[in-house]
Design a protein around this motif. Structure first.
Motif, PDB file in Angstrom:
ATOM      1  N   VAL A  17     -56.313  -2.013 -15.703  1.00 23.47           N
ATOM      2  CA  VAL A  17     -56.613  -1.598 -14.327  1.00 23.47           C
ATOM      3  C   VAL A  17     -56.878  -2.817 -13.458  1.00 23.47           C
ATOM      4  O   VAL A  17     -56.325  -2.965 -12.366  1.00 23.47           O
ATOM      5  CB  VAL A  17     -57.822  -0.646 -14.288  1.00 23.47           C
ATOM      6  N   ASN A  18     -57.759  -3.699 -13.929  1.00 26.78           N
ATOM      7  CA  ASN A  18     -58.103  -4.896 -13.148  1.00 26.78           C
ATOM      8  C   ASN A  18     -56.883  -5.777 -12.904  1.00 26.78           C
ATOM      9  O   ASN A  18     -56.686  -6.316 -11.808  1.00 26.78           O
ATOM     10  CB  ASN A  18     -59.190  -5.693 -13.878  1.00 26.78           C
ATOM     11  N   LYS A  19     -56.038  -5.911 -13.919  1.00 25.05           N
ATOM     12  CA  LYS A  19     -54.843  -6.750 -13.787  1.00 25.05           C
ATOM     13  C   LYS A  19     -53.891  -6.158 -12.753  1.00 25.05           C
ATOM     14  O   LYS A  19     -53.317  -6.896 -11.925  1.00 25.05           O
ATOM     15  CB  LYS A  19     -54.149  -6.879 -15.142  1.00 25.05           C
ATOM     16  N   LEU A  20     -53.716  -4.824 -12.792  1.00 25.46           N
ATOM     17  CA  LEU A  20     -52.820  -4.177 -11.834  1.00 25.46           C
ATOM     18  C   LEU A  20     -53.327  -4.336 -10.411  1.00 25.46           C
ATOM     19  O   LEU A  20     -52.569  -4.701  -9.499  1.00 25.46           O
ATOM     20  CB  LEU A  20     -52.679  -2.692 -12.172  1.00 25.46           C
ATOM     21  N   LEU A  21     -54.622  -4.071 -10.201  1.00 27.60           N
ATOM     22  CA  LEU A  21     -55.176  -4.151  -8.850  1.00 27.60           C
ATOM     23  C   LEU A  21     -55.204  -5.580  -8.328  1.00 27.60           C
ATOM     24  O   LEU A  21     -55.021  -5.816  -7.135  1.00 27.60           O
ATOM     25  CB  LEU A  21     -56.569  -3.536  -8.818  1.00 27.60           C
ATOM     26  N   ASP A  22     -55.428  -6.522  -9.218  1.00 28.96           N
ATOM     27  CA  ASP A  22     -55.429  -7.924  -8.794  1.00 28.96           C
ATOM     28  C   ASP A  22     -54.064  -8.355  -8.266  1.00 28.96           C
ATOM     29  O   ASP A  22     -53.958  -9.262  -7.432  1.00 28.96           O
ATOM     30  CB  ASP A  22     -55.836  -8.839  -9.954  1.00 28.96           C
ATOM     31  N   SER A  23     -53.008  -7.706  -8.770  1.00 30.01           N
ATOM     32  CA  SER A  23     -51.658  -8.074  -8.330  1.00 30.01           C
ATOM     33  C   SER A  23     -51.118  -7.130  -7.258  1.00 30.01           C
ATOM     34  O   SER A  23     -49.965  -7.256  -6.849  1.00 30.01           O
ATOM     35  CB  SER A  23     -50.701  -8.053  -9.540  1.00 30.01           C
ATOM     36  N   SER A  24     -51.963  -6.178  -6.810  1.00 33.11           N
ATOM     37  CA  SER A  24     -51.530  -5.197  -5.803  1.00 33.11           C
ATOM     38  C   SER A  24     -51.922  -5.648  -4.395  1.00 33.11           C
ATOM     39  O   SER A  24     -52.846  -6.456  -4.226  1.00 33.11           O
ATOM     40  CB  SER A  24     -52.157  -3.838  -6.096  1.00 33.11           C
ATOM     41  N   PRO A  25     -51.246  -5.110  -3.382  1.00 34.73           N
ATOM     42  CA  PRO A  25     -51.589  -5.455  -1.996  1.00 34.73           C
ATOM     43  C   PRO A  25     -53.011  -5.003  -1.654  1.00 34.73           C
ATOM     44  O   PRO A  25     -53.564  -4.098  -2.304  1.00 34.73           O
ATOM     45  CB  PRO A  25     -50.553  -4.675  -1.181  1.00 34.73           C
ATOM     46  N   ASN A  26     -53.584  -5.619  -0.644  1.00 38.87           N
ATOM     47  CA  ASN A  26     -54.903  -5.209  -0.185  1.00 38.87           C
ATOM     48  C   ASN A  26     -54.866  -3.743   0.244  1.00 38.87           C
ATOM     49  O   ASN A  26     -53.866  -3.254   0.763  1.00 38.87           O
ATOM     50  CB  ASN A  26     -55.368  -6.068   0.996  1.00 38.87           C
ATOM     51  N   GLY A  27     -55.966  -3.029   0.038  1.00 36.50           N
ATOM     52  CA  GLY A  27     -56.015  -1.636   0.453  1.00 36.50           C
ATOM     53  C   GLY A  27     -56.986  -0.832  -0.389  1.00 36.50           C
ATOM     54  O   GLY A  27     -57.733  -1.376  -1.211  1.00 36.50           O
ATOM     55  N   LEU A  28     -56.975   0.486  -0.192  1.00 31.51           N
ATOM     56  CA  LEU A  28     -57.872   1.409  -0.879  1.00 31.51           C
ATOM     57  C   LEU A  28     -57.142   2.040  -2.054  1.00 31.51           C
ATOM     58  O   LEU A  28     -56.015   2.527  -1.913  1.00 31.51           O
ATOM     59  CB  LEU A  28     -58.346   2.505   0.080  1.00 31.51           C
ATOM     60  N   TYR A  29     -57.776   2.047  -3.213  1.00 34.73           N
ATOM     61  CA  TYR A  29     -57.196   2.644  -4.418  1.00 34.73           C
ATOM     62  C   TYR A  29     -58.223   3.583  -5.052  1.00 34.73           C
ATOM     63  O   TYR A  29     -59.440   3.410  -4.888  1.00 34.73           O
ATOM     64  CB  TYR A  29     -56.799   1.553  -5.422  1.00 34.73           C
ATOM     65  N   PHE A  30     -57.727   4.581  -5.786  1.00 32.29           N
ATOM     66  CA  PHE A  30     -58.589   5.520  -6.494  1.00 32.29           C
ATOM     67  C   PHE A  30     -58.334   5.393  -7.986  1.00 32.29           C
ATOM     68  O   PHE A  30     -57.186   5.347  -8.432  1.00 32.29           O
ATOM     69  CB  PHE A  30     -58.329   6.957  -6.029  1.00 32.29           C
TER      70      PHE A  30
END
Length: 239
Positions: A212-225
């Motif tokens: 999860v952390n790896k995916l979000l670290d490489s994702s664009p800025n924004g809100l995720y659930f």
């Protein structure tokens, strides 16, 4: 989920083994099929006739409940009729000893008149089996600890809203050399989550916390659930 019928037969070689049965039932049938999963010294990942394993065709009865183990021979997490097999038992070698072993189960598919589904299991668990967790591999997250309650009933709104749609799920078996429990440590490493963007579109499912952390670290800025079991948390990703 998809269906099956299993007769529990006691084999001498399995008496001292680390095996247990998982029974499935629902309100649409009087059948209560079971699958047997676990470990016996010298068993293989394929079919072991001496241990009662038998390949069955991937067909589901017109009526009645069904439950079956999928032997994922190429370990890719998807079913291939050219490689993988269906069986009422999935018995594996006791070695190598791993913190968690994953078994893939399939049960009767949802239909309009299905009002509940119930899973029950042997308890206490066999020697060397510290804990067992059922976790859905689809969009919803089913996480049931196989403990002294010996059963769990799933209702249509168990996941918040909507009908029961579970048909494929994993059985995670945590093991140790003796009777000391590794459940807390193993569970902490094996909590799975689904990730959605702000528009509710699923980006990934069945991910560990590190994934999860790896995916979000490489994702664009924004809100995720992040959905873990029945819990949903939000996270604002910014760099």
């Amino acid at each position: 989920m998809k269906s099956m019928i299993l007769l529990l037969i006691a084999f001498p070689a399995m008496v001292q083994a680390q095996v247990f049965s998982l029974t499935y039932e629902d309100n649409t049938s009087n059948d209560k099929p079971s699958v047997i999963v676990g470990f016996v010294k010298g068993a293989t990942d394929g079919i072991d006739a001496a241990l009662g394993e038998k390949e069955i065709p991937p067909l589901h009865p017109i009526t009645g409940a069904h439950a079956v183990a999928i032997l994922d021979m190429n370990k890719d997490g998807s079913f291939s009729s050219q490689v993988d097999m269906f069986s009422y038992r999935d018995i594996r070698n006791t070695e190598p000893l791993q913190k968690v072993d994953t078994f893939w189960i399939q049960v009767s598919p949802w239909k309009a008149d299905k009002k509940w589904m119930k899973f029950s299991w042997d308890f206490p668990l066999g020697t060397g089996t510290d804990s067992v967790v059922l976790t859905d591999r689809g969009g919803a997250s089913l996480r049931i600890t196989c403990d002294e309650k010996k059963s769990h009933t799933i209702l249509p709104n168990s996941f918040g809203v909507g009908q029961i749609t579970i048909e494929d799920f994993y059985v995670l078996v945590y093991r140790s050399q003796g009777t000391s429990s590794i459940e807390e440590d193993a569970t902490a490493q094996e909590i799975f989550s689904d990730i959605y963007n702000a528009n509710g579109v699923m980006l990934a499912k069945h991910m560990t916390s590190s994934e999860v952390n790896k995916l979000l670290d490489s994702s664009p800025n924004g809100l995720y659930f992040i959905r873990t079991g029945l819990s949903i948390q939000s996270r604002i990703q910014s760099r």
